[in-house]
Design an enzyme around this catalytic site. Structure first.
Site, PDB file in Angstrom:
ATOM      1  CG  HIS C 104      -1.769  -0.998   1.535  1.00  0.00           C
ATOM      2  ND1 HIS C 104      -1.414  -2.163   2.150  1.00  0.00           N
ATOM      3  CD2 HIS C 104      -3.100  -1.122   1.279  1.00  0.00           C
ATOM      4  CE1 HIS C 104      -2.463  -2.955   2.262  1.00  0.00           C
ATOM      5  NE2 HIS C 104      -3.498  -2.358   1.743  1.00  0.00           N
ATOM      6  CD  GLU C 235      -7.903  -8.226  -1.586  1.00  0.00           C
ATOM      7  OE1 GLU C 235      -6.865  -7.797  -2.131  1.00  0.00           O
ATOM      8  OE2 GLU C 235      -7.957  -8.528  -0.384  1.00  0.00           O
ATOM      9  CD  GLU C 271      -7.326 -11.920   1.746  1.00  0.00           C
ATOM     10  OE1 GLU C 271      -6.908 -10.863   1.245  1.00  0.00           O
ATOM     11  OE2 GLU C 271      -7.454 -12.073   2.968  1.00  0.00           O
ATOM     12  CG  HIS C 274     -11.241 -11.314   1.651  1.00  0.00           C
ATOM     13  ND1 HIS C 274     -10.763 -10.263   0.912  1.00  0.00           N
ATOM     14  CD2 HIS C 274     -10.665 -11.215   2.868  1.00  0.00           C
ATOM     15  CE1 HIS C 274      -9.928  -9.553   1.648  1.00  0.00           C
ATOM     16  NE2 HIS C 274      -9.833 -10.116   2.837  1.00  0.00           N
ATOM     17  CG  ASP C 310      -9.324 -11.206   6.516  1.00  0.00           C
ATOM     18  OD1 ASP C 310      -9.144 -12.319   6.022  1.00  0.00           O
ATOM     19  OD2 ASP C 310      -8.953 -10.152   5.971  1.00  0.00           O
ATOM     20  CG  ASP C 312      -5.272 -11.607   6.338  1.00  0.00           C
ATOM     21  OD1 ASP C 312      -5.973 -12.078   5.430  1.00  0.00           O
ATOM     22  OD2 ASP C 312      -5.222 -10.390   6.576  1.00  0.00           O
ATOM     23  CG  ASP C 342      -3.516 -10.061   2.200  1.00  0.00           C
ATOM     24  OD1 ASP C 342      -3.009  -9.736   3.287  1.00  0.00           O
ATOM     25  OD2 ASP C 342      -4.475  -9.462   1.700  1.00  0.00           O
TER      26      ASP C 342
END
Lengths: 439, 439, 439, 439
Positions: C104, C235, C271, C274, C310, C312, C342
């Site tokens: 980012h 996304e 993802e 998700h 989430d 991850d 991610d």
């Protein structure tokens, strides 16, 4: 003598470790007599076929009519069909090579119009079952009473607001225990599918729980009276058909049993598809029940994590079977319990061979899980890491805490002397990687 | 003397039952001194404001930085800020008109670099708290120790694999109990946010459960030693931050407490948002805890049923508050527990008045729930239907079962005499319609 | 020149296929240059490390403070730290042996007090990034703008009710696109974490969707204007931080893009964590996006099916990686997209080596998935079964239907001629068993 | 002439606004002819009874046998029963006071052994239906074809791997459209309960989606050919009976329709119980469909948020009905769609009067929702707050963005001129409190 008429194209399933992808009617991993970690695979795994899904199931679902038309379900009276079905089942057990089966009273023999007639049907059918058991060496892992399908049980059996219904359930359980004794069942299961509620508004939870506990106490008393030796098991399920079932999960049942002083008389039959419906990980209730010394048996199946109802699929995930078998080995095995395939072929799997393919796939998945678990345990890498992790509880202040001899005051004093603890990595990804090494 | 500097535009919230839609800074339903069913509303509802969400919360979330910039959190040393914050809180309690508040040790006073410094901070801050309590009449509903936020607790506090960490937690709880005594707290809460696991691979569940039980036993011993009279409460939560927390739900905690012989020393603090995360209906754990005689207090908040994490929203649903209050009245009230708003304004609700609007909305929602519940109970339509429904357990065979004096044999005999029970409608929709009548 | 100061005990991770369980700092399956099914493993897998989790992450969670104290995050000004961090990251990429990273804008360079200052920081940092990219050969898989963490975005960026905020987001994206061009990013991702709502009561959904669409159109126009060649990716995520996010799942985004005429300009970055939060199976959105020709890239991670947020986690499940890689191969690869991790080490995994162990474990999991998928595809057993299953659509009436040339009338006529179709087993368990054969 | 023989103790349900809690056989809120916001309640609400649940349902569930023994389902041939059932239904519609009903082809008339026989049965039954419609004024809200219950459809209807099955479904839909025309149905619904998959391994998703689209195109063509004027509706459902259904939720269907160029020919029939199974809030798909101009009709029912399957309960929550009716009024009503009670009495609600009680309770819940929504809309407090919230998009740069005339460059320039936006509270709790004011 056992008819062998239903699965005519299929012989005893062989062990063929080098078979190819297309070969699905042989075991590639399950080798019943092979000894691993001190026992045969057959002894560790104690597979059982369940009678209702595989021999009574029709493929009907809430949105569709039956799809599974089995040769043994057609032609003749209800009792004729019941007998054909039992022959088919023993043919299947024998060809598949499993030593155990499980059934509900009403799977084995058709419901009559009175209790007495139902009982007579059951007597006649269990005579045949006993004979076929003797001929084949196949045994009963557990018996259970169907206290949920008949409309009389729609509002519960032992928790019904009407004691007349509870009485009917009691009569049925009495007979079920007699049958268990007759057939030498190694366990007896209670699944309370209607013991719970759909609406809190019309339910007196306190009364229902007490009635359920008293019902179990009567069952324990009768079991002792007739000298029945089998293990009593409660099978938790959180919901479905009820909105809430009292036997929600392992810990709920343990709490209930301890509250009513029943915990010495019961262990748990854990079904992972029920565990995941309760919001836990696949292995969770197996692990928790084992930790509390309450793991009696496993209904080895699986659901899909994205679905909110019981799909009773055949367990095919090697990761899951490895964790389950690791837990089982660590507690010294499941006996007198076993791994009962409370699983059904999909309603779209309409061929007879699909019944074999599904069971073989699941047995191989468990065989791989067993082989992995044995390697994990015998190499000792993971257990060594774990021992190291909890080392502080083996001496000094830690030992006192572990043995229940500590006080807040002396622990505070320890901190005043020793200050801040050091941070220690939990190393979850390392454990995961090492676990993967064995898959 | 209490500063009244933070909420300058807002006076004591009045009761204005005829206010319009735009008026959100008054109570339209909550009338503290009004007597309903033999008690004032204030006594039935025992509202409490929680210190951490409303006075320490910053609006940060896992994807965003703080949004809530409070005047009391800026300027001066950590201790200066802590004092300003406490003044602001008492200003808020007073203007809102609640009699109770709840806090963690580390909300009240900043963590020091050593246990001793932390404790000194706590001593100084609780001197001020005591003074403000006396000035305002506001009391402590419960104190709890924060055993989850500091990195030392990342792998658990009483279930940490390193006893050094458990010792730190013990020292902290010892001090927390001293503080509870000093401030006259009516309850003391244990929330085990890190007592559980993220991975079964690196966890010795049996050891951790035993350590947790021994930890509780030490707390009970110290409580008795110092003559602390408050009620001990465990607050269940199924998961988050851990993948699995041992205090999963009401029944899990009850099972744990009974297994380790701790059930006489604890009750439960039920938070409905935790209940729904465990897969139950909103009111479920409140009802179950009450049935087992274990409902001690309620963290009155709500989540969104479509979300899988704890959102700690203010409870605004009248149906839910009605069921909760019906259960509370039926068990004779929550005292010494209460209705603690373990809820936070959304991070987007950045104005100071939003804090008032949120609490007022929730207090009015509970006041409506109380009014509805009283009508339901006093009219007796639903309880009468329920009594009728279970009538069979008050005489004959039913009474024997209810009292634990039945046997399978005599119940079977009853069926042989009386045959099939009649089918009785559960009438769920009728109960629902009647419940709606009162909303 | 690239400093190599942070991971001092660790060298370039080797490929050691015969390493034992304890060896977790080597690849046992991933062999970058090995050719499988016509490409190197490196080309099929296109691994990417994500900058925020692994280099900016602190281990803070909603209930706890930071646990991960990284050497590169300490000492000096914000810009000094940013540079140390970038050096550390390139050291990590190089030692791990991955060719791509993702970031980012606000990970790369600290936010300034004005847009201009933020942009200057970004210019300075991307100068360094460009230099390190050249030195090491590591490239940018994708850039994205952080339009969710700053308080200004709490009510949304492109869907904020205040156009002033949307304007800020637009300015940030403009700069992000410039940076993407400067660094040769192969893709540019939009993740709308705050594009949605917490409450339907305060939201004008129709307006917000239109604003979001117009925002995307402006980004497309600017991209074309500056001649940026990279692929735009959206996304999807269903919820968290919002109660509902407009980019709920693959099909929601496809519906949105088609409604607003944007589907030619975007693909999807899927993802799986998700996907499972949206109630789908792990592989679902990857498969659906691929079927619609919209699968652009994969954020390869995993959640726990029993958790509703989430997490991850690093993807370690071989079954999942096999299905993903099978889909990827069948669509001819992911280029210019890739497999971006991610994923973050658990906050309890506090050692630097845990970062390596986690990535290595996941890369090996994908390497095993790739090897399995290649065998499945090259042996052709499953694809052959599938072809057979749909054979009826290759001729006669089936071909007409497949080509859109049929009518109800002629299909009715076909039934009148041919009557009832025969029942064909779906053979799900056979497919599952065969799939297991390759794991 | 219509027989009135089944519900003998029950007359036309009256409107009795002052009835007490015990009175459940009257409307307390629904007053059909009362005018609110410019229309009668009857016109806003357009209630419809669904034939299958209320007249064909047996109370069977996956764990239990039928419990609901209806007088109209016993005695005589299948066609005799079908006629008795239809008479009973019209008696019910008339006494309840609803103007619409909905049915599947196979509810109305028994399946024959051939398509031709099924069609003849349907012809005979719809003759009777037409006559009863004329006598009573009751009309068909929608017809649908049952393409999921027969075993032939177990692997899908329009997505079946065997085109022979698709052809059968096509023939059935052709007849269904003819019936819709004959009976003057105002809508025609497609629910794809078997259009999806249980296993990705045995499924060619791309082919199936194309076949489904082509199937819809044939239906559109035939509809136009025969001059049928009714609205086509697709009813989304995420899963159950399939593991995944292609019509997952509103956005999935919108994406599908737009991809295949079908969006001009269809609207959506939203069932909130399906919406919540997809992980959304109760009202979500109603709102989203309305925003996209695609809300055609509503299957007004509810599930329990803690259950993962379709329970089809009667909607009784006033908060939900208020939000739904607010959305409906804001889009100008549902016509030609309506509020169809796709709901069934619980299998434990075995009395005939329970059918009335359930419908009355739900109709009153919607009447209260309508009354609340009208007050919310007419007082304008919430809409005024919303207008204020989005004000920035009505002028200047905001207006340009809203109209699609902005650029990133000028928005960046705006920020350079105007700097950081101010933070504006989202005031969610205020909106919630005001909403509560109207309940």
């Amino acid at each position: 003598m056992l008819d062998m008429l239903c699965f005519t194209g299929i012989s005893k399933i062989p062990y063929s470790p080098s078979a190819g992808a297309r070969d699905v009617l042989c075991f590639k991993h399950y080798n019943a007599s092979e000894v691993l970690h001190g026992r045969t695979m057959e002894d560790w795994l104690r597979f059982s076929v369940c009678y209702w899904h595989s021999f009574c199931g029709t493929g009907a679902d809430p949105f569709g009519f039956p799809t599974l038309h089995r040769p043994w379900n057609e032609g003749g009276s209800d009792m004729d069909i019941a007998k054909k079905r039992l022959h088919a089942a023993f043919e299947f057990f024998t060809k598949l090579g499993v030593r155990y089966y499980t059934f509900h009273d009403r799977d084995m023999a058709p419901d009559g119009s009175t209790l007495e007639e139902s009982n007579r049907n059951l007597d006649e059918m269990t005579d045949l079952a006993l004979q076929l058991q003797k001929e084949t060496g196949v045994k009963v892992l557990w018996v259970t009473c169907n206290l949920f399908a008949h409309p009389r049980y729609m509002n519960g059996a032992s928790t019904n607001p009407d004691c007349h219904v509870l009485a009917y359930a009691a009569a049925q359980v009495k007979k079920g225990l007699d049958v268990a004794k007759k057939l030498g069942a190694e366990n007896f299961v209670f699944w309370g599918g209607r013991e719970g509620f759909h609406s809190i508004y019309n339910t007196d939870v306190a009364a229902e729980l007490k009635h359920m506990a008293n019902f179990f106490k009567m069952a324990v008393a009768y079991k002792e009276k007739i000298g029945l030796k089998c293990q009593f098991l409660i099978e938790p399920k959180p919901k479905e058909p009820c909105k809430h079932q009292y036997d929600y999960d392992a810990m709920s049942v343990i709490g209930f049993l301890k509250h009513y002083g029943l915990d010495q008389h019961f262990k748990l039959n854990i079904e992972p598809n029920h565990t995941t419906l309760a919001g836990h990980a696949y292995e969770h209730d197996i692990v928790m029940a084992s930790v509390f010394g309450m793991l009696g048996s496993v209904d080895s199946n699986t659901g899909s994590p994205d679905l909110g109802w019981d799909t009773d699929q055949f367990p095919m995930d090697i990761r899951n079977t490895t964790i389950v078998m690791k837990t089982v080995i660590e507690q010294g095995g499941l006996q007198p319990g076993g791994l009962n395939f409370d699983a059904k072929v999909r309603r779209e799997s309409t061929e007879l061979e699909d019944l074999f393919i599904a069971h073989i796939g699941a047995m191989d998945a468990f065989a791989r899980g067993l082989r992995n678990a044995v390697r994990i345990i015998e190499e000792g890498v993971m257990s060594g890491m774990l021992k190291e992790r909890y080392l502080s509880f083996t001496e000094g202040i830690g030992q006192k805490v572990a043995e229940g001899r500590g006080t807040l005051e002396e622990l505070e004093e320890f901190i005043k002397q020793n200050g801040e603890p050091k941070v220690t990595s939990g190393k979850q990804e390392k454990y995961e990687s090492i676990f993967n090494h064995y898959l």
